[in-house]
Motif scaffolding. Structure first.
Motif, PDB file in Angstrom:
ATOM      1  N   PRO A 127     -25.471 -24.432   5.069  1.00 35.64           N
ATOM      2  CA  PRO A 127     -25.781 -24.995   3.743  1.00 35.64           C
ATOM      3  C   PRO A 127     -24.552 -25.479   2.990  1.00 35.64           C
ATOM      4  O   PRO A 127     -24.628 -26.440   2.223  1.00 35.64           O
ATOM      5  CB  PRO A 127     -26.474 -23.830   3.014  1.00 35.64           C
ATOM      6  N   PHE A 128     -23.414 -24.835   3.198  1.00 30.64           N
ATOM      7  CA  PHE A 128     -22.200 -25.259   2.510  1.00 30.64           C
ATOM      8  C   PHE A 128     -21.731 -26.626   3.013  1.00 30.64           C
ATOM      9  O   PHE A 128     -21.230 -27.449   2.243  1.00 30.64           O
ATOM     10  CB  PHE A 128     -21.096 -24.216   2.699  1.00 30.64           C
ATOM     11  N   LYS A 129     -21.900 -26.889   4.315  1.00 27.67           N
ATOM     12  CA  LYS A 129     -21.510 -28.178   4.885  1.00 27.67           C
ATOM     13  C   LYS A 129     -22.458 -29.292   4.426  1.00 27.67           C
ATOM     14  O   LYS A 129     -22.030 -30.404   4.136  1.00 27.67           O
ATOM     15  CB  LYS A 129     -21.498 -28.096   6.416  1.00 27.67           C
ATOM     16  N   VAL A 172     -23.628 -32.151  -3.318  1.00 21.33           N
ATOM     17  CA  VAL A 172     -24.426 -31.165  -4.057  1.00 21.33           C
ATOM     18  C   VAL A 172     -23.454 -30.240  -4.781  1.00 21.33           C
ATOM     19  O   VAL A 172     -22.546 -29.676  -4.159  1.00 21.33           O
ATOM     20  CB  VAL A 172     -25.335 -30.355  -3.103  1.00 21.33           C
ATOM     21  N   SER A 173     -23.629 -30.082  -6.080  1.00 20.86           N
ATOM     22  CA  SER A 173     -22.697 -29.268  -6.862  1.00 20.86           C
ATOM     23  C   SER A 173     -22.817 -27.795  -6.482  1.00 20.86           C
ATOM     24  O   SER A 173     -23.827 -27.343  -5.931  1.00 20.86           O
ATOM     25  CB  SER A 173     -22.974 -29.446  -8.356  1.00 20.86           C
ATOM     26  N   GLN A 174     -21.769 -27.038  -6.807  1.00 18.44           N
ATOM     27  CA  GLN A 174     -21.769 -25.598  -6.516  1.00 18.44           C
ATOM     28  C   GLN A 174     -22.902 -24.891  -7.256  1.00 18.44           C
ATOM     29  O   GLN A 174     -23.528 -23.984  -6.724  1.00 18.44           O
ATOM     30  CB  GLN A 174     -20.420 -24.996  -6.924  1.00 18.44           C
ATOM     31  N   SER A 175     -23.152 -25.301  -8.485  1.00 15.77           N
ATOM     32  CA  SER A 175     -24.227 -24.652  -9.252  1.00 15.77           C
ATOM     33  C   SER A 175     -25.594 -24.911  -8.614  1.00 15.77           C
ATOM     34  O   SER A 175     -26.445 -24.008  -8.559  1.00 15.77           O
ATOM     35  CB  SER A 175     -24.211 -25.156 -10.700  1.00 15.77           C
ATOM     36  N   TRP A 185     -27.949 -21.974  -7.002  1.00 16.11           N
ATOM     37  CA  TRP A 185     -29.300 -21.758  -7.546  1.00 16.11           C
ATOM     38  C   TRP A 185     -30.351 -21.827  -6.439  1.00 16.11           C
ATOM     39  O   TRP A 185     -31.276 -21.008  -6.399  1.00 16.11           O
ATOM     40  CB  TRP A 185     -29.585 -22.784  -8.629  1.00 16.11           C
ATOM     41  N   VAL A 186     -30.223 -22.813  -5.544  1.00 14.03           N
ATOM     42  CA  VAL A 186     -31.171 -22.941  -4.429  1.00 14.03           C
ATOM     43  C   VAL A 186     -31.073 -21.727  -3.513  1.00 14.03           C
ATOM     44  O   VAL A 186     -32.097 -21.139  -3.112  1.00 14.03           O
ATOM     45  CB  VAL A 186     -30.902 -24.239  -3.635  1.00 14.03           C
ATOM     46  N   ALA A 187     -29.842 -21.331  -3.160  1.00 16.83           N
ATOM     47  CA  ALA A 187     -29.656 -20.195  -2.263  1.00 16.83           C
ATOM     48  C   ALA A 187     -30.169 -18.898  -2.892  1.00 16.83           C
ATOM     49  O   ALA A 187     -30.808 -18.074  -2.221  1.00 16.83           O
ATOM     50  CB  ALA A 187     -28.180 -20.062  -1.900  1.00 16.83           C
ATOM     51  N   LEU A 188     -29.890 -18.710  -4.189  1.00 26.53           N
ATOM     52  CA  LEU A 188     -30.366 -17.500  -4.880  1.00 26.53           C
ATOM     53  C   LEU A 188     -31.887 -17.412  -4.854  1.00 26.53           C
ATOM     54  O   LEU A 188     -32.452 -16.346  -4.554  1.00 26.53           O
ATOM     55  CB  LEU A 188     -29.850 -17.505  -6.314  1.00 26.53           C
ATOM     56  N   ASN A 189     -32.557 -18.498  -5.156  1.00 25.59           N
ATOM     57  CA  ASN A 189     -34.021 -18.484  -5.178  1.00 25.59           C
ATOM     58  C   ASN A 189     -34.600 -18.254  -3.789  1.00 25.59           C
ATOM     59  O   ASN A 189     -35.573 -17.489  -3.621  1.00 25.59           O
ATOM     60  CB  ASN A 189     -34.543 -19.795  -5.752  1.00 25.59           C
ATOM     61  N   GLU A 190     -34.015 -18.902  -2.774  1.00 26.43           N
ATOM     62  CA  GLU A 190     -34.550 -18.756  -1.419  1.00 26.43           C
ATOM     63  C   GLU A 190     -34.345 -17.334  -0.901  1.00 26.43           C
ATOM     64  O   GLU A 190     -35.264 -16.726  -0.369  1.00 26.43           O
ATOM     65  CB  GLU A 190     -33.865 -19.762  -0.491  1.00 26.43           C
TER      66      GLU A 190
END
Length: 438
Positions: free
Chosen positions: A291-293, A300-303, A307-312
């Motif tokens: 996902p970071f790549k 895609v911004s860090q925020s 947010w996407v990773a936290l929710n998933e």
């Protein structure tokens, strides 16, 4: 004998179509029929269509709005001669009417009617000068509907090159026309105009945006966008930023195909999908499966990533993976990690609470809030009892801590936690007092 028969034929009233005597007036008996019918009760045409059974309705040929405009124009062309006028006055009235129908009227009242939404015909404006004046008046009105109606009239009545030249110095008219054509997916017409105006980058981006937003099939979209990329973005002098943008999107489509995703999805939707499959903590993956790549390749911004990773991860209750999302290795000591968050901590805590995060997870984020008063308010909002106790300790409010301890059920973990906090509080108070005595 032959002459007699011929004369009888022309004198029979049933066969008489014209009377060349100026004193006689031919009266036509017109049968009544549906007012929307074009040909009335005629059943046989000049080309012998004898099998026509139904009438041709006028609304199949012309819209109601255009029909109303034509009828209104025709009614204006009817000259009503008042009774008792002299021959000289009658000639003046007829001459005035001829002037009105033979020469273009003032553009001001016509544009005013358009602005008010009233039907009007533009066919009387025939010369190039009249058409140009009409367009300028529409632009001056600032009314988008009037501008677009005049532009579409010019498109219909002018050769393409003249039409483009007229628009060349009128940016506002171009914008309305481009938006109108793009909405109707008339890509070729939009591209031709933009290229004529020398706006090649806009032409290429317009094609890109139309195909991206209106073609659901991934394979077909991929083929069209590759052609656009080769025709525009890979050419010398192309904007490198836009070229990279299109190339990244094509790579994203390739990745979707490799993952057998049937529907085209946005970058954030694919990022959510990757977060569900990624082995968090494995930094060796350098492809879009990391996902970071993916976030790095598509700006895609860090925020947004956090947010996407936290929710998933929260929806899958993978709470231990949070350290790989928010904790980064320090530059000077790779074994040391630091907490690094780009999304508001308040919003994060409330979101975790709504996703039923366990209390230890909530406390770990509450402890990141430096202001004790703010931390206390958040802890109460998410009903974290230990978080409330920690915040009261941070505020050094022993009285409130004692009151809160009394509200907790005896024998519970939270009650023991509050009691230990008070002991620590009292020991620290005694220690501070001894220091003062000394």
């Amino acid at each position: 004998m032959m002459e007699s028969k011929d004369e009888d034929y022309w004198n029979i009233s049933a066969n008489k179509s014209f009377n060349f005597d100026e004193d006689d007036v031919a009266v036509l008996d017109v049968p009544c029929f549906n007012r929307r019918s074009l040909f009335g009760e005629d059943t046989v045409s000049e080309v012998n269509f004898s099998n026509v059974q139904s009438e041709l309705l006028l609304n199949f040929i012309i819209s109601d709005e255009n029909l109303a405009a034509i009828l209104e124009d025709q009614s204006r062309n009817v000259v009503v001669i008042p009774k008792g006028v002299t021959l000289e006055e009658e000639v003046k009235l007829l001459r005035k009417k001829v002037q009105e129908t033979s020469f273009a009227p003032s553009v001001g009242p016509i544009i005013a009617r358009m602005v008010l939404g009233k039907p009007c015909s533009l066919e009387i404006f025939r010369s190039m000068y009249d058409k140009e004046t009409l367009l300028d008046e529409a632009i001056s009105s600032g009314n988008g509907n009037a501008i677009l109606k005049v532009v579409l009239f010019l498109e219909k009545t002018l050769k393409k090159k003249l039409f483009y030249r007229l628009l060349q110095t009128r940016q506002e008219a171009v914008n309305h026309y481009i938006n109108y054509m793009a909405t109707r997916l008339k890509v070729t017409e939009c591209t031709d105009l933009l290229v004529f105006l020398g706006r090649h980058h806009e032409a290429s981006l317009l094609q890109f945006s139309i195909f991206v937003g209106n073609i659901p099939n991934i394979e077909f979209k991929r083929q069209r966008l590759k052609k656009i990329y080769n025709d525009y973005f890979s050419q010398p002098g192309a904007n490198t930023f836009y070229a990279q943008l299109v190339a990244n999107y094509l790579n994203l489509l390739d990745f979707q195909q490799s993952q057998q995703l049937t529907n085209d999805q946005s970058v954030l939707e694919i990022l959510f999908y990757i977060c569900s499959r990624y082995k968090w903590g494995d930094s060796s993956v350098q492809s879009y499966e990391n996902p970071f790549k993916l976030a790095e390749a598509h700006q895609v911004s860090q925020s947004q990533l956090e947010w996407v990773a936290l929710n998933e991860r929260a929806k899958r209750q993978a709470w231990l993976d949070f350290e790989h999302i928010f904790e980064k290795k320090a530059w000077l000591n790779i074994k040391q990690k630091s907490f690094n968050m780009h999304i508001p901590i308040d919003k994060t805590i409330l979101r975790l609470f709504s996703l039923h995060a366990p209390d230890p997870v909530l406390i770990s984020f509450l402890n990141k809030v430096e202001d004790p008063a703010r931390r206390l308010a958040l802890a109460r909002n998410v009903k974290s009892k230990k978080g409330i106790i920690d915040a009261l300790v941070g505020l050094k409010d022993r009285t409130e801590l004692e009151n809160y301890q009394n509200t907790l059920a005896a024998g519970t973990e939270e009650r023991f936690y509050a009691e230990n906090a008070l002991k620590t509080f009292n020991n620290k108070w005694k220690s501070d007092a001894i220091k003062l005595i000394k």
